[in-house]
Design a protein around this motif. Structure first.
Motif, mmCIF file in Angstrom:
data_model
loop_
_atom_site.group_PDB
_atom_site.id
_atom_site.type_symbol
_atom_site.label_atom_id
_atom_site.label_comp_id
_atom_site.label_asym_id
_atom_site.label_seq_id
_atom_site.Cartn_x
_atom_site.Cartn_y
_atom_site.Cartn_z
ATOM 1 N N THR A 135 0.822 -1.212 0.000
ATOM 2 C CA THR A 135 0.000 0.000 0.000
ATOM 3 C C THR A 135 0.857 1.262 0.000
ATOM 4 N N ASN A 136 2.153 1.131 0.215
ATOM 5 C CA ASN A 136 3.113 2.218 -0.014
ATOM 6 C C ASN A 136 2.750 3.516 0.714
ATOM 7 N N PRO A 137 2.914 3.543 2.043
ATOM 8 C CA PRO A 137 2.494 4.709 2.822
ATOM 9 C C PRO A 137 3.259 5.978 2.464
ATOM 10 N N VAL A 138 2.537 7.086 2.536
ATOM 11 C CA VAL A 138 3.094 8.423 2.332
ATOM 12 C C VAL A 138 2.930 9.202 3.634
ATOM 13 N N PHE A 139 3.988 9.863 4.071
ATOM 14 C CA PHE A 139 3.955 10.682 5.284
ATOM 15 C C PHE A 139 4.202 12.136 4.878
ATOM 16 N N ILE A 140 3.172 12.961 5.019
ATOM 17 C CA ILE A 140 3.310 14.392 4.728
ATOM 18 C C ILE A 140 3.758 15.074 6.020
ATOM 19 N N LEU A 141 4.941 15.638 5.991
ATOM 20 C CA LEU A 141 5.525 16.223 7.198
ATOM 21 C C LEU A 141 5.166 17.702 7.302
ATOM 22 N N PRO A 142 5.259 18.275 8.502
ATOM 23 C CA PRO A 142 4.699 19.609 8.747
ATOM 24 C C PRO A 142 5.231 20.711 7.831
ATOM 25 N N GLY A 143 6.538 20.760 7.628
ATOM 26 C CA GLY A 143 7.096 21.841 6.816
ATOM 27 C C GLY A 143 6.582 21.828 5.396
ATOM 28 N N ALA A 144 6.503 20.656 4.783
ATOM 29 C CA ALA A 144 6.015 20.546 3.415
ATOM 30 C C ALA A 144 4.550 20.921 3.321
ATOM 31 N N LEU A 145 3.750 20.516 4.307
ATOM 32 C CA LEU A 145 2.323 20.828 4.264
ATOM 33 C C LEU A 145 2.086 22.328 4.358
ATOM 34 N N ARG A 146 2.853 23.015 5.193
ATOM 35 C CA ARG A 146 2.706 24.472 5.297
ATOM 36 C C ARG A 146 3.110 25.158 3.996
#
Length: 533
Positions: free
Chosen positions: A269-280
């Motif tokens: 299922t290849n998890p993706v983790f969106i981290l805080p700096g990128a999301l902002r």
């Protein structure tokens, strides 16, 4: 090239028996000529025995001679590209540019392996010279290198009719290692399979190789595949497909009187983790990239990002608004087969009916081979309580997991089963702050990406396309890249042999100029021979 509808055994067309079957055009639902005939038990025996007979010659060819064979196959595929693409498009409904790229990828990976074995150092030659004066016991002269396993059964994959099928990565790596290959064609694209098999058989003839170096077996069901994995002359198997089928093959291989390695790529299922700096900084931009990735190829890539961990913070609203809009605007996608489409619909309907999930969907499917794009969302507490939410759905969907506390996200990462990839979308500062997450993912996947999307696997020396179970049967290996050859080789040691009886790779003079380990040191030098007296 003409299609006969029959298996190709050691360069000769077989007379299959049983109920004929045809490929189905997923775009129209119509069957495609000609009829194809399943291989018989006698055909399986003939292919396996011919492969074993060919091993005596093919397994002892030099790397340069096998490289010539691989390059001849590659040239033949390039020359037949228009025919291969036309037939594959009929059988899969995949777009022409995608299929043209697959032909190029297939021939290029053959050339990659040709270069690897022509250079020769892949055999991992090791030499421990004799120490006759050592006390209390002398050490004998010991020399080892990798040798072929024997005939390999390869199963064509539904989602890559060329690059993971008849002439694909499993076949290329097995042939490169000196192993004859028997391919069980995928029933969804039998015509494409027969055309590719003709190219390989013609290359074998052109290179003066025994016909048993390659065979193709046709079947609309599972009986031929089962017989192939259980045949005593078959020494390994390579498979890409569903977890159910892959696990069944693993069990058959393990239950044999002589168990064999079965290298399966199954579920991820290849998890993706969106981290805080990128999301902002770029939430909406990430949404566009994610949508393109999970719908690419109608979500039928083994590296599709099927779950995304999203922090509750600044930037999430823009990200979600864009991703929901893109999903709602998605047209229905044509999947590879009616069976794949039916499986996708069943899995999606189950999740759409789950009150714990928020859903957004695209245009409804219009026929039995189409699929609706879907965005599913849930809270991390729900995800932690129900591990089945991390199961792969083969099609154009993804699951957003909302989390507030960092520790909850880390618990979820630690709870994951094995996957092919994990993706981190962040800033350099995020990477420094999330070393604990990276340490977890190193134990869970074969490839960790930073600021990219996993749909796209480079065929190269460093690539790893594998991961802990259930992503693959053996996480020590990769099915893409030059290291894939290591699945189909085993170490053999020669003790006390005279020079003339050793393989060239292990002779003192190093006539091939390969990199070897001599008494613990890596070198291309010859073995220093003590001067008598």
């Amino acid at each position: 090239m003409e299609l006969s509808g029959h298996s190709l055994i050691a360069g000769t067309r077989a007379n299959g028996a049983g109920t004929a079957f045809r490929a189905v055009n997923p775009a129209t639902g119509q069957t495609i000529e000609p009829d194809f005939f399943p291989a018989t038990a006698k055909d399986v025996d003939a292919a396996a025995e011919a492969a074993q007979a060919a091993l005596a010659t093919y397994g002892r060819l030099s790397g340069g001679e096998r490289a010539k064979f691989l390059r001849t196959i590659a040239d033949g595929l390039d020359a037949a590209s228009a025919e291969l693409v036309a037939r594959a498009q009929l059988e899969t409904a995949l777009p022409q540019p995608r299929l043209q790229g697959e032909v190029a990828r297939t021939s290029n990976q053959l050339r990659l392996f040709a270069g690897l074995i022509e250079e020769g150092s892949w055999v991992n030659a090791r030499i421990d010279t004799a120490l006759p004066e050592r006390k209390p016991l002398p050490r004998p002269d010991l020399r080892s290198m990798l040798r072929p396993l024997g005939p390999v059964a390869v199963f064509g994959a539904s989602n890559f009719p060329l690059a993971f099928s008849v002439a694909g990565g499993d076949t290329a790596s097995a042939l490169a290692g000196g192993n004859p290959v028997i391919v069980k064609a995928h029933p969804a694209h039998p015509g494409t399979s027969e055309l590719a098999a003709q190219v390989i058989a013609e290359a074998a003839r052109a290179c003066g190789l025994p016909g048993g170096v390659f065979s193709l077996l046709l079947d609309a069901g599972i009986e031929v595949g089962k017989a192939l994995v259980q045949h005593p002359e078959v020494k390994a198997a390579g498979f890409t497909g569903s977890h159910t089928a892959g696990r069944a093959l693993m069990d058959l291989a393990a239950q044999r009187h002589e168990p064999i390695p079965c290298f399966t790529e199954m579920s991820s299922t290849n998890p993706v983790f969106i981290l805080p700096g990128a999301l902002r900084e770029r939430g909406a931009q990430i949404a566009t990239g994610l949508h393109g990735s999970f719908t690419l190829g109608a979500g039928q890539f083994c590296t599709k990002p099927g779950m995304v961990f999203l922090p509750k913070q600044e930037g999430q609203d823009a990200f979600l608004a864009e991703l929901r809009k893109l999903t709602a605007g998605s047209q229905a996608f044509t999947l590879l087969t009616p069976g794949i489409a039916a499986s996708y619909r069943r899995a999606l309907e189950k999740r759409l009916a789950d009150a714990r999930l928020q859903t957004s969907t695209g245009t409804e499917a219009a026929n039995s081979c189409q699929a609706t794009a879907a965005l599913l969302e849930t809270e991390i507490d729900t995800f932690l309580a129900d591990p089945s939410l991390s199961d792969e759905i083969f099609g154009p969907d993804t699951l957003i997991v909302h989390y507030g506390e960092r520790e909850a996200m880390l618990r979820a990462a630690a709870q994951l089963q094995g996957h092919l990839t994990a993706t981190l979308l962040g800033t350099p500062e995020d990477l420094a702050a999330y070393q604990d997450l990276i340490a977890i993912l190193e134990r869970k996947v074969g490839r960790i990406l930073f600021n990219g999307f996993p749909t796209g696997v480079e065929v190269s020396h460093a690539m790893v396309h594998g991961g802990p179970y259930p992503a693959t049967s053996d996480s020590r290996f990769t099915s893409v890249g030059s290291q894939a050859i290591l699945r189909f080789a085993r170490p053999v040691c020669w003790q006390g042999f005279p020079q003339a009886s050793l393989p060239a790779e292990l002779q003192n003079e190093n006539p091939l100029g390969i990199l070897r380990m001599i008494d613990g040191d890596l070198t291309r030098s010859a073995v220093a021979v003590p001067v008598a007296g």
